[in-house]
Scaffold this motif. Structure first.
Motif, PDB file in Angstrom:
ATOM      1  N   LEU A  11      -2.870   6.572  -8.836  1.00  0.00           N
ATOM      2  CA  LEU A  11      -4.206   6.228  -8.381  1.00  0.00           C
ATOM      3  C   LEU A  11      -5.243   7.156  -8.970  1.00  0.00           C
ATOM      4  O   LEU A  11      -4.973   8.334  -9.223  1.00  0.00           O
ATOM      5  CB  LEU A  11      -4.273   6.315  -6.848  1.00  0.00           C
TER       6      LEU A  11
ATOM      7  N   PHE B 289       2.370   7.308   3.609  1.00  0.00           N
ATOM      8  CA  PHE B 289       2.384   8.772   3.557  1.00  0.00           C
ATOM      9  C   PHE B 289       3.775   9.312   3.896  1.00  0.00           C
ATOM     10  O   PHE B 289       4.369   8.932   4.914  1.00  0.00           O
ATOM     11  CB  PHE B 289       1.349   9.314   4.539  1.00  0.00           C
TER      12      PHE B 289
ATOM     13  N   PHE C 192      -8.014   0.843  -3.193  1.00  0.00           N
ATOM     14  CA  PHE C 192      -7.543   1.284  -1.883  1.00  0.00           C
ATOM     15  C   PHE C 192      -8.568   2.201  -1.234  1.00  0.00           C
ATOM     16  O   PHE C 192      -9.176   3.031  -1.915  1.00  0.00           O
ATOM     17  CB  PHE C 192      -6.228   2.065  -2.013  1.00  0.00           C
TER      18      PHE C 192
ATOM     19  N   TYR D  74      -9.953   4.665  -3.997  1.00  0.00           N
ATOM     20  CA  TYR D  74      -9.133   4.908  -5.173  1.00  0.00           C
ATOM     21  C   TYR D  74      -8.895   3.591  -5.913  1.00  0.00           C
ATOM     22  O   TYR D  74      -8.908   2.518  -5.311  1.00  0.00           O
ATOM     23  CB  TYR D  74      -7.767   5.482  -4.773  1.00  0.00           C
TER      24      TYR D  74
ATOM     25  N   ASN E 172     -13.499  11.948   6.589  1.00  0.00           N
ATOM     26  CA  ASN E 172     -14.028  11.369   5.372  1.00  0.00           C
ATOM     27  C   ASN E 172     -13.219  10.144   4.980  1.00  0.00           C
ATOM     28  O   ASN E 172     -12.125   9.900   5.509  1.00  0.00           O
ATOM     29  CB  ASN E 172     -14.054  12.384   4.213  1.00  0.00           C
TER      30      ASN E 172
ATOM     31  N   PHE F   9      -3.709   5.277   3.874  1.00  0.00           N
ATOM     32  CA  PHE F   9      -4.209   4.343   2.872  1.00  0.00           C
ATOM     33  C   PHE F   9      -4.170   2.924   3.415  1.00  0.00           C
ATOM     34  O   PHE F   9      -3.276   2.555   4.182  1.00  0.00           O
ATOM     35  CB  PHE F   9      -3.356   4.420   1.604  1.00  0.00           C
ATOM     36  N   GLY F  10      -5.126   2.146   2.972  1.00  0.00           N
ATOM     37  CA  GLY F  10      -5.143   0.738   3.321  1.00  0.00           C
ATOM     38  C   GLY F  10      -4.176  -0.045   2.461  1.00  0.00           C
ATOM     39  O   GLY F  10      -3.472   0.506   1.614  1.00  0.00           O
ATOM     40  N   THR F  11      -4.168  -1.335   2.678  1.00  0.00           N
ATOM     41  CA  THR F  11      -3.233  -2.216   1.987  1.00  0.00           C
ATOM     42  C   THR F  11      -3.740  -2.649   0.621  1.00  0.00           C
ATOM     43  O   THR F  11      -2.991  -3.211  -0.154  1.00  0.00           O
ATOM     44  CB  THR F  11      -2.947  -3.458   2.839  1.00  0.00           C
TER      45      THR F  11
ATOM     46  N   GLN G 225     -12.163   7.837   1.414  1.00  0.00           N
ATOM     47  CA  GLN G 225     -12.161   7.866  -0.047  1.00  0.00           C
ATOM     48  C   GLN G 225     -11.713   6.515  -0.589  1.00  0.00           C
ATOM     49  O   GLN G 225     -10.943   5.800   0.055  1.00  0.00           O
ATOM     50  CB  GLN G 225     -11.209   8.961  -0.536  1.00  0.00           C
TER      51      GLN G 225
ATOM     52  N   LYS H 210      -3.077  14.236   7.317  1.00  0.00           N
ATOM     53  CA  LYS H 210      -2.470  12.973   6.918  1.00  0.00           C
ATOM     54  C   LYS H 210      -3.548  12.038   6.408  1.00  0.00           C
ATOM     55  O   LYS H 210      -4.566  11.832   7.071  1.00  0.00           O
ATOM     56  CB  LYS H 210      -1.777  12.333   8.124  1.00  0.00           C
ATOM     57  N   TYR H 211      -3.320  11.530   5.216  1.00  0.00           N
ATOM     58  CA  TYR H 211      -4.174  10.483   4.700  1.00  0.00           C
ATOM     59  C   TYR H 211      -3.552   9.146   5.053  1.00  0.00           C
ATOM     60  O   TYR H 211      -2.338   8.985   4.955  1.00  0.00           O
ATOM     61  CB  TYR H 211      -4.290  10.563   3.177  1.00  0.00           C
TER      62      TYR H 211
ATOM     63  N   GLN I 219      -1.288  -0.127   9.182  1.00  0.00           N
ATOM     64  CA  GLN I 219      -2.099   0.817   8.452  1.00  0.00           C
ATOM     65  C   GLN I 219      -3.426   1.008   9.162  1.00  0.00           C
ATOM     66  O   GLN I 219      -4.017   0.087   9.691  1.00  0.00           O
ATOM     67  CB  GLN I 219      -2.365   0.284   7.038  1.00  0.00           C
TER      68      GLN I 219
ATOM     69  N   GLY J 171       0.824  -1.205   0.000  1.00  0.00           N
ATOM     70  CA  GLY J 171       0.000   0.000   0.000  1.00  0.00           C
ATOM     71  C   GLY J 171       0.855   1.250   0.000  1.00  0.00           C
ATOM     72  O   GLY J 171       2.079   1.205  -0.060  1.00  0.00           O
TER      73      GLY J 171
ATOM     74  N   TYR K  76      -9.141  10.159   6.260  1.00  0.00           N
ATOM     75  CA  TYR K  76      -8.603  11.441   6.725  1.00  0.00           C
ATOM     76  C   TYR K  76      -9.235  11.741   8.070  1.00  0.00           C
ATOM     77  O   TYR K  76     -10.448  11.743   8.204  1.00  0.00           O
ATOM     78  CB  TYR K  76      -8.901  12.560   5.739  1.00  0.00           C
TER      79      TYR K  76
ATOM     80  N   TRP L 271       3.200  16.269   3.270  1.00  0.00           N
ATOM     81  CA  TRP L 271       2.044  17.057   2.834  1.00  0.00           C
ATOM     82  C   TRP L 271       2.469  18.514   2.856  1.00  0.00           C
ATOM     83  O   TRP L 271       2.877  19.037   3.880  1.00  0.00           O
ATOM     84  CB  TRP L 271       0.873  16.824   3.780  1.00  0.00           C
TER      85      TRP L 271
ATOM     86  N   PHE M 205      -3.637  12.016  -8.539  1.00  0.00           N
ATOM     87  CA  PHE M 205      -2.301  11.447  -8.517  1.00  0.00           C
ATOM     88  C   PHE M 205      -1.589  11.574  -9.867  1.00  0.00           C
ATOM     89  O   PHE M 205      -2.218  11.489 -10.927  1.00  0.00           O
ATOM     90  CB  PHE M 205      -2.357   9.967  -8.143  1.00  0.00           C
TER      91      PHE M 205
ATOM     92  N   ASN N  20       2.686  18.230   7.358  1.00  0.00           N
ATOM     93  CA  ASN N  20       2.871  16.998   8.106  1.00  0.00           C
ATOM     94  C   ASN N  20       3.846  16.109   7.363  1.00  0.00           C
ATOM     95  O   ASN N  20       4.051  16.274   6.146  1.00  0.00           O
ATOM     96  CB  ASN N  20       1.536  16.254   8.265  1.00  0.00           C
TER      97      ASN N  20
END
Lengths: 117, 110
Positions: free
Chosen positions: B43, A45, B88, B35, B31, B100-102, B33, B97-98, B2, A42, B92, A48, A108, A56
């Protein structure tokens, strides 16, 4: 409308060298994000940026750094490269935080594939 | 680990069938999201659902969010070979910082 662009597409470096990756956001977007995606995994991060400020950073060592320029483009620098830095580095952009501080969706780029030998 | 964990890790279905993938997360969110990623490239944003929403639709996509269970699901109806990709979820939580999953690797067989 042009999308997020990244350069170079591929980058091959040797251990100990430095790598510089570049990203140009969609016009009007002020937020830029960097992610690392190791093969088959995955997204992790990294950074940002918004309006030129680092908002961050993820859980990466200080040798990962970057900046955002006045035109909102961004650069990611990786110093003292290690073999495990080999990955796809993805940049994304978005409008900045919307109402109530909730961000918009990210767009992206195609990524830079960094190979460290 | 994660924040977002997708389930299943891989899914293989026949064209025309529905595909359901799930995402679980640990903390409160603003929220969530979804992708799609094709062949290890960039993505593509599919859908955003806010914490005060329970369900959203976009074309053949249906996303649900259960904040009490800290989980979301993505349903793709009448799947096509072109839907073959990794999916994915990203959360947030208001901390710049977002997470993301695996990812779930979906393969749609023609």
């Amino acid at each position: 409308e042009a999308g997020v662009t990244q350069s170079p597409t591929h980058l091959i470096k040797t251990r100990g060298q430095q790598a510089t990756l570049r990203c140009s956001p969609i016009s009007g977007h002020t937020s830029v994000y960097w992610y690392q995606q190791a093969l088959g995994l995955g997204l992790q991060f990294l950074l940002w940026y918004d309006e030129g400020e680092e908002r961050n950073r993820g859980n990466f060592p200080p040798r990962f750094s970057g900046r955002q320029f006045p035109n909102y483009s961004s650069e990611l620098n990786v110093n003292a490269l290690e073999l495990e830095d080999s990955a796809l580095y993805l940049c994304a952009s978005s409008l900045n935080l919307g109402l109530a501080g909730a961000p918009y969706e990210q767009y992206f780029g195609p990524g830079t594939r960094l190979t460290v030998t | 680990s994660q924040q977002g964990e997708e389930d299943p890790q891989a899914l293989s279905i026949q064209e025309g069938e529905n595909a359901t993938m799930n995402c679980s997360y640990k903390t409160s969110i603003n929220n969530l999201q979804w992708y799609r990623q094709n062949s290890g490239r960039g993505l593509v944003h599919l859908i955003l659902i806010r914490s005060n929403e329970r369900e959203k639709h976009s074309g053949r996509l249906r996303v649900t969010l259960d904040t009490s269970k800290k989980s979301s699901s993505l349903l793709i109806t009448a799947s096509r070979a072109a839907d073959t990709a990794s999916y994915f979820c990203a959360t947030y939580s208001g901390t710049y910082k977002y997470i993301f999953g695996t990812g779930t690797r979906l393969k749609v067989l023609a």
